[in-house]
Design a protein around this motif. Structure first.
Motif, PDB file in Angstrom:
ATOM      1  N   ALA A 236       0.931  -1.313  -0.099  1.00  0.00           N
ATOM      2  CA  ALA A 236       0.029   0.006  -0.112  1.00  0.00           C
ATOM      3  C   ALA A 236       0.802   1.357  -0.077  1.00  0.00           C
ATOM      4  O   ALA A 236       0.309   2.416  -0.119  1.00  0.00           O
ATOM      5  N   ARG A 237       2.169   0.910   0.226  1.00  0.00           N
ATOM      6  CA  ARG A 237       2.949   2.308   0.204  1.00  0.00           C
ATOM      7  C   ARG A 237       3.907   2.198  -0.806  1.00  0.00           C
ATOM      8  O   ARG A 237       4.662   3.317  -1.132  1.00  0.00           O
ATOM      9  N   LEU A 238       3.527   1.534  -1.888  1.00  0.00           N
ATOM     10  CA  LEU A 238       4.382   1.597  -3.069  1.00  0.00           C
ATOM     11  C   LEU A 238       4.026   2.827  -3.981  1.00  0.00           C
ATOM     12  O   LEU A 238       2.893   3.100  -4.109  1.00  0.00           O
ATOM     13  N   THR A 239       5.057   3.306  -4.411  1.00  0.00           N
ATOM     14  CA  THR A 239       4.609   4.289  -5.345  1.00  0.00           C
ATOM     15  C   THR A 239       5.627   4.443  -6.726  1.00  0.00           C
ATOM     16  O   THR A 239       6.689   4.031  -6.801  1.00  0.00           O
ATOM     17  N   ALA A 240       4.917   4.983  -7.827  1.00  0.00           N
ATOM     18  CA  ALA A 240       5.621   4.603  -9.255  1.00  0.00           C
ATOM     19  C   ALA A 240       5.638   6.235  -9.701  1.00  0.00           C
ATOM     20  O   ALA A 240       5.010   7.023  -8.990  1.00  0.00           O
ATOM     21  N   TYR A 241       6.564   6.268 -10.707  1.00  0.00           N
ATOM     22  CA  TYR A 241       6.595   7.592 -11.179  1.00  0.00           C
ATOM     23  C   TYR A 241       6.784   7.569 -12.782  1.00  0.00           C
ATOM     24  O   TYR A 241       7.286   6.561 -13.454  1.00  0.00           O
ATOM     25  N   THR A 242       6.049   8.598 -13.579  1.00  0.00           N
ATOM     26  CA  THR A 242       6.250   8.765 -14.901  1.00  0.00           C
ATOM     27  C   THR A 242       5.773  10.158 -14.958  1.00  0.00           C
ATOM     28  O   THR A 242       6.005  10.870 -14.232  1.00  0.00           O
ATOM     29  N   SER A 243       5.922  10.623 -16.383  1.00  0.00           N
ATOM     30  CA  SER A 243       5.815  12.103 -16.707  1.00  0.00           C
ATOM     31  C   SER A 243       4.291  12.640 -16.958  1.00  0.00           C
ATOM     32  O   SER A 243       3.362  11.557 -17.231  1.00  0.00           O
ATOM     33  N   LYS A 244       4.069  13.513 -16.861  1.00  0.00           N
ATOM     34  CA  LYS A 244       2.551  14.209 -17.179  1.00  0.00           C
ATOM     35  C   LYS A 244       2.323  13.858 -18.754  1.00  0.00           C
ATOM     36  O   LYS A 244       1.000  13.843 -19.034  1.00  0.00           O
ATOM     37  N   ALA A 245       3.271  13.685 -19.538  1.00  0.00           N
ATOM     38  CA  ALA A 245       3.160  13.365 -20.780  1.00  0.00           C
ATOM     39  C   ALA A 245       3.022  11.980 -21.197  1.00  0.00           C
ATOM     40  O   ALA A 245       2.701  11.522 -22.350  1.00  0.00           O
ATOM     41  N   ALA A 246       2.934  11.132 -20.264  1.00  0.00           N
ATOM     42  CA  ALA A 246       3.138   9.551 -20.298  1.00  0.00           C
ATOM     43  C   ALA A 246       1.581   9.250 -21.041  1.00  0.00           C
ATOM     44  O   ALA A 246       0.688   9.796 -20.693  1.00  0.00           O
ATOM     45  N   HIS A 247       1.370   7.982 -21.527  1.00  0.00           N
ATOM     46  CA  HIS A 247       0.168   7.414 -21.947  1.00  0.00           C
ATOM     47  C   HIS A 247      -0.631   7.103 -20.819  1.00  0.00           C
ATOM     48  O   HIS A 247      -0.143   6.771 -19.813  1.00  0.00           O
ATOM     49  N   GLY A 248      -2.019   7.327 -20.969  1.00  0.00           N
ATOM     50  CA  GLY A 248      -2.944   7.027 -19.749  1.00  0.00           C
ATOM     51  C   GLY A 248      -2.843   5.450 -19.372  1.00  0.00           C
ATOM     52  O   GLY A 248      -3.474   5.366 -18.176  1.00  0.00           O
TER      53      GLY A 248
END
Length: 507
Positions: free
Chosen positions: A192-204
């Protein structure tokens, strides 16, 4: 030594069931002749594609034909084919046409079409077992591993498309972060604490993948982009640090190799270094851009992709393979298998016989029933070669540069984003430009001359031209621009859609 059994004799005609009890034709010559007609017609369909509209609206009466009840009795194959020819083929998406530039859809090829027919004839299930179609898929996996400089232990698998490949990459990264218990007990408190990262331009589809993986869309941090629409690496580093300070567990970074809006490529080398430093899974969404690795001109822009933990891509885009042929490549084959393998009695592996083999494709993904997608990809790579496909990719980008130059030279048009690869975003200058350009795109689509699409950049609605089809040429770019200018002039003058006629646009 094992004694080979003699092949059993085929049953004679007297002992066989009536032919009417099977789905095979009673007259093979008739279906052969019909098949030849279909094949000739489809080859003509591709060869003469420029003579037809890119796309045309479906008439109400045609749409109504496909609301009929379930057929209870048989129909002649010829009649069914005529219905296809008259009411299905003319109203397809249009991405075979060189004027299709709306979305990142590949154009396919006659070679791929023929390979698809062969695959359908074999009707092989590539979930597992010991048969040659799986060896063909393994061959393409090796070729793809070679393309991206992955180690010998890397694994790969064909899927429907990059949306599925991205989801599977999230699941592999989740298993890597949480260990084997996640598959039995779920994500638990640590998950539940996992976080991932991508850009605002990434695909939905990245957000959707987090949702389906049970992590939730809120666990995905969408980081700001720089003026070139690439992820801001400094901002990413800061967000990771903040999340760690609050007790969260960063585990995954998803980079884009060809963003959906404008085709931007993140700084893959910097992201790879950051992920190594932070011990995060580094995944690249390379739906179409990853295959730029085949182009000597574009490959340097993908520097760092060879350090990814996983790559998702579509051979049915810049690879020009007919739909669908998505692909996931994973650096660590053992971690890939650990995320999906599920032993069962009915999937027992043997040392010989049809059930021989230790690792089956069903160990690398969720599907047990899998079609022979690899064959059309194998045919495409074998027939054209990597250099030819790379040249096609280079040419797509040069055509985008040509379109960019034409836009910059035309005062009535405005370029809305840098041209990174093959996607050009621009608009017609007008009062209420968003409304006018939205109508321009629909007018052009309905004219049949071209099929651009729209996107929104910084609040401005853009005409988006994505050049992916190997058939697209300078004349198709010129036709699109001429149509934009004429439609723009008429729309700016308040003309109705009915006043915009396709013949005038084609001149």
């Amino acid at each position: 030594m094992t004694t080979l059994l003699r092949q059993a004799p085929l049953p004679n005609q007297a002992t066989r069931s009536e032919a009417s009890e099977t789905l095979d034709p009673q007259n093979w010559d008739e279906i052969r002749a019909q098949g030849h007609r279909m094949l000739d017609d489809m080859i003509d369909h591709i060869a003469t594609v420029r003579a037809r509209p890119v796309w045309q609206p479906i008439p109400d009466d045609v749409r109504a034909r496909f609301r009929e009840k379930l057929p209870r009795g048989p129909s002649e194959l010829g009649e069914v084919y005529r219905e296809f020819s008259d009411f299905i083929a003319p109203y397809a998406t249009g991405n075979v046409h060189p004027g299709f530039m709306g979305w990142v859809h590949g154009g396919g090829s006659a070679v791929g079409m023929l390979a698809e027919m062969l695959a359908a004839g074999l009707n092989a299930n590539l979930g597992g077992r010991d048969h040659m179609p799986i060896e063909v898929e393994r061959q393409v996996v090796e070729w793809t591993r070679e393309m991206f400089g992955f180690p010998a232990g890397a694994s790969g698998i064909f899927v429907t498309g990059t949306s599925m490949a991205n989801l599977m990459a999230v699941l592999v990264a989740r298993r890597s972060a949480l260990g084997k218990d996640v598959r039995q007990h779920g994500i638990g408190e640590v998950g539940a604490r996992l976080t991932a990262y991508t850009s605002k331009a990434a695909h939905g589809c990245i957000t959707k993948a987090m949702d389906i993986a049970g992590l939730g869309g809120d666990a995905l941090r969408c980081i700001a982009v720089d003026p070139s629409h690439r992820i801001d690496v400094a901002a990413l580093r800061q967000q990771i640090a903040r999340d760690r300070e609050t007790g969260l567990k960063p585990f995954l970074v998803v980079a884009s190799a060809g963003t959906v809006d404008i085709g931007a490529i993140d700084d893959l080398g910097a992201l790879a270094a950051l992920c190594r430093e932070e011990q995060l899974w580094f995944h690249v969404d390379g739906a179409f851009g990853a295959l730029g690795i085949l182009s000597p001109e574009l490959a340097p822009r993908l520097a760092g992709i060879e350090s990814a933990d996983s790559i998702a891509l579509d051979f049915h885009k810049w690879g020009q393979v007919p739909y669908d042929a998505g692909f996931l490549l994973v650096r660590d084959g053992e971690q890939h298998r650990d995320a999906f393998a599920s032993p069962a009695a009915y999937l027992r592996r043997e040392t010989r016989g049809l059930a021989a083999g230790a690792c089956w494709p069903c160990d690398l993904g969720p599907d047990l029933s899998r079609g022979f997608r690899a064959l059309k990809t194998w045919f495409t790579l074998k027939t054209y070669g990597a250099e030819k496909l790379g040249a096609v990719i280079t040419r797509c980008c040069r055509l985008a540069s040509y379109l960019e130059a034409r836009i910059l030279a035309e005062p009535r048009l405005e370029l809305l984003a840098p041209v990174n690869l093959n996607i050009v975003c621009f608009r017609y200058r007008a009062d209420d430009a968003n409304a006018v350009n939205g109508e321009i795109v629909i007018d052009i689509q309905e004219s049949g001359i071209a099929a651009p699409s729209t996107t929104v950049l910084d609040g401005k609605l853009a005409i988006r031209a994505a050049i992916v089809n190997h058939r697209t040429d300078v004349c198709d770019i010129d036709a699109l621009l001429m149509a934009v200018l004429e439609c723009g002039e008429r729309r700016s003058a308040g003309a109705d859609l009915l006043e915009i006629e396709a013949p005038s646009l084609a001149t």
